[in-house]
Write an enzyme that holds these catalytic residues in place. Sequence first.
Site, PDB file in Angstrom:
ATOM      1  CB  THR A  75      -0.906   0.046   1.245  1.00  0.00           C
ATOM      2  OG1 THR A  75      -0.104   0.376   2.397  1.00  0.00           O
ATOM      3  CG2 THR A  75      -1.596  -1.288   1.487  1.00  0.00           C
ATOM      4  CE  LYS A  80       7.601   7.028  -2.707  1.00  0.00           C
ATOM      5  NZ  LYS A  80       7.179   5.866  -3.487  1.00  0.00           N
ATOM      6  CD  GLU A  95      16.656  -2.359  -4.441  1.00  0.00           C
ATOM      7  OE1 GLU A  95      16.779  -1.134  -4.667  1.00  0.00           O
ATOM      8  OE2 GLU A  95      17.597  -3.101  -4.126  1.00  0.00           O
ATOM      9  CG  LEU A 129      15.348   1.160 -11.952  1.00  0.00           C
ATOM     10  CD1 LEU A 129      15.759   2.588 -12.265  1.00  0.00           C
ATOM     11  CD2 LEU A 129      15.766   0.241 -13.083  1.00  0.00           C
ATOM     12  CD  GLU A 164      -0.286   7.413  -7.607  1.00  0.00           C
ATOM     13  OE1 GLU A 164      -1.386   6.915  -7.287  1.00  0.00           O
ATOM     14  OE2 GLU A 164       0.782   6.775  -7.593  1.00  0.00           O
ATOM     15  CG  ASP A 218       6.659   9.498  -5.554  1.00  0.00           C
ATOM     16  OD1 ASP A 218       6.410   8.732  -4.598  1.00  0.00           O
ATOM     17  OD2 ASP A 218       7.233   9.118  -6.586  1.00  0.00           O
ATOM     18  CE  LYS A 266       9.859   7.351  -6.203  1.00  0.00           C
ATOM     19  NZ  LYS A 266       9.567   7.338  -7.646  1.00  0.00           N
ATOM     20  N   GLY A 281       5.371   1.354 -13.023  1.00  0.00           N
ATOM     21  CA  GLY A 281       4.643   0.199 -13.529  1.00  0.00           C
ATOM     22  C   GLY A 281       4.542  -0.885 -12.482  1.00  0.00           C
TER      23      GLY A 281
END
Length: 818
Positions: free
Chosen positions: A556, A580, A607, A614, A668, A679, A683, A798
């Site tokens: 989620t 995250k 990951e 990636l 989204e 977002d 990261k 994806g």
Amino acid sequence: MKNNISNLVVQKFGGSSLADAQCFKRVKSLLTGKNEIIVVSAVKDVTSLLQTILDEAKSGHAYTEKLLTLENLHLTIIHDLLPADQQADLTYTIKLDLQHIQTVLTAVKQLHAYSQEMQEDVLGYGEQWSAKILVAYLKHFYRTEYLDAAQVLFVEHKNGVPNVDWEKSQQALNQFLQNQQFDQLVVTGFIARTLAGKRTILGRNGSDFSGAIFAKLFNATALYIWTDVDGIFTADPHRVQAAFPVEAISYKEAMELACFGAKILHPLTILPMLEQQIPIYIKNTFNPTATGTAVVNTTGKSPYLIRGLSCIDQVALINVEGAGMIGVVGIAARVFQILQHIQVSVILISQASSEHSICFAVPPQQAETALKALNEQLATEMAAKQIDKISVDRDCAILAMIGDAMVGSVGILNKLCHSLAKANINIRAVAQGSSERNISIVIKREDVNKALQVVHAGLYLSNKVIAIGLIGPGLVGGALLEQIAQMSEQLKEKYHVQLCVRGIMTSKKMLLNRETIALQYWRDDLAKSNQPADLQAFTKHLLSDDMPHAVLIDCTASPMIAKHYADFIEQGLHVITPNKHTNGGDLEYYKKTKALAQKKQRYYLYEATVCAGLPVMSTLHDIINTGDEVLAIEGVFSGTLSYIFNELATGKPFSEIVLAAKKAGYTEPDPREDLSGMDVARKLICLAREIGRDVSLQDIHVHNLVPEALKSCSVEEFLEKLSECDAQMEKLMLKAREKNEKLYYMGAIRENGTIDVAIESFPAQHPFTRLNGTDNMLIFHTRRYHTQPLVIQGPGAGADVTAAGIFADLLRLASSLS
């Protein structure tokens, strides 16, 4: 037939092999009809029922109905097995025996007690009945005779253990055989006679012991023990599903297994066979073509270092400790003399070379007696401060790892400890004999099932089983379940990893399965489930004791679920997530979660939190763990924004590109979540924290692509007015073209300590210019990769690639748990 006849075989049949008339017929099909001594147990559950009847009579309860059940059970077998004209004698015998038992029970009920002699008299009838029925049936086919073992078998009980008087028993048997002519002799198991001439019994697994005794007395070529399993298993198959039967095991290995709880053989059964070198074959009455297990002197080389695992479920661990014991001679001797005097059986002993403490395991029912005696008789030593305290933990179990191949092998104990540590199981004490054939450990009783599973798997006797609970079976979660389904058989066959998805939960409902959910039907089964979502029940289900490793996968984007990661880890779960909100959220909670995972030896893997599938985090960890220093990181972190800016370079309007991206599923549902840059910012926080920078969201400058006027309106209104942004974006693009550069929405952790998310232009020779479609790119500048940075590029959005990143973490977890 005499006792010196050659090629004589003893066949012993347990109660499960004699459950009904059909079972008696099956027994006949397993016999050859020549040179056979057939030792039998009572019909299934009869001895237990006789004991229950005795206890109920003692308590003053009604037992008549159970006596009738006992009678009907045997009369039904006689009726189904023998012709009508041959039933009367046996029926009369059983009814007469039951009248005698009734007389005993009447006395027991009046006295509210029964003597050991009464108990042994009553419990011995089951074998007499089953043996007489079998003789009556076999006489239709062979020359078969009956022997009540109490006629020839003499024992003396010492400390509760029956010791055979071999000389007297051999003489009595020889005398019995003098005037006998038969091809088969059916002998009652479990029954014997004391040296004083009174009937007695041989105790637990007594019929197996009887089989071994008569195999020795007859100098048999083999002892076959027929039961309801396919042999001796590597572990109890009821507790370790992956356990399998071994084809051969040595007498010494079998003895060790039997001493430490394996129920299929009793140590007393093995001793006579070891002395005479008579092989024992454990066979399945209901699957006679199965190979079974041979118990012999020497076995062929096994591909495994251990032969099997056994356990004693309930023991008490007593610890005698004190600094004053160091170097003092005789303390240990005093302790064990006290225990011997009060007849407390010591199962395991462990003492460190420092001599600071001695710990030993005893049966739990003897713990209080032992503790009281030690405190009383070591009072002088305690007063002199040689002993500080004597304590007991009554909630322990012993797990024993056994195998001849362990002798001289290096690293066995290390593998055992490593496997248990990975399953978060604490070892209380360890004992290994000088023979190196047995390593025994004391653990908490509640951990014993999990320990059996994990040690069995850790020593390559079975697949490594990992229980999986998945929260959020949306696009990413659904893709992950498909990947697990596709790869599960290959992982099992090639790497001995068994992935069991035991739970799937949405925000509204959940699907649970004790074994594993059939992944080809999970959507239908989840739709049919009427079990409401309950996070506490979900995690409790994952942590059941029959699977050693459990992982919760959060697919989620929920901050609420992320807030529970520390709780999951505290309970013993590993956690894998692309979410995250922990790594990019509250700094203190992030630190707490990471520290707790290290403390609890749980894996927290993430990951897919940065750039989907990636290998970003794994590469970053390799850079750090090999001693390199990360100076700066820059990258295009959003597949959505990568696509938008790649399309902008073709001259299309910004609003048109965003609408096309939304239609293609790249954004989204509300594109502002992508365009806000938050977002990307999260990261960057995830990466910055991994390289040791204590940063939070407020420390990052973020270029928000959403105009202030469009931030709070509806999605529909935002999309209608998005064209208002086109002129500004076109202006930025033209400015970049003038410099022969290309525009990118990128994030950077800079060497000077600043972190920002911005629109910047880059020349043609920059790595960003290689980006296509929804590609992400990360560039690591480190001490080693300084003049030529390390570049990672690939699809960063994806469901399939994100699921692949999560799956990679799952495989990383499986590898780490070996």
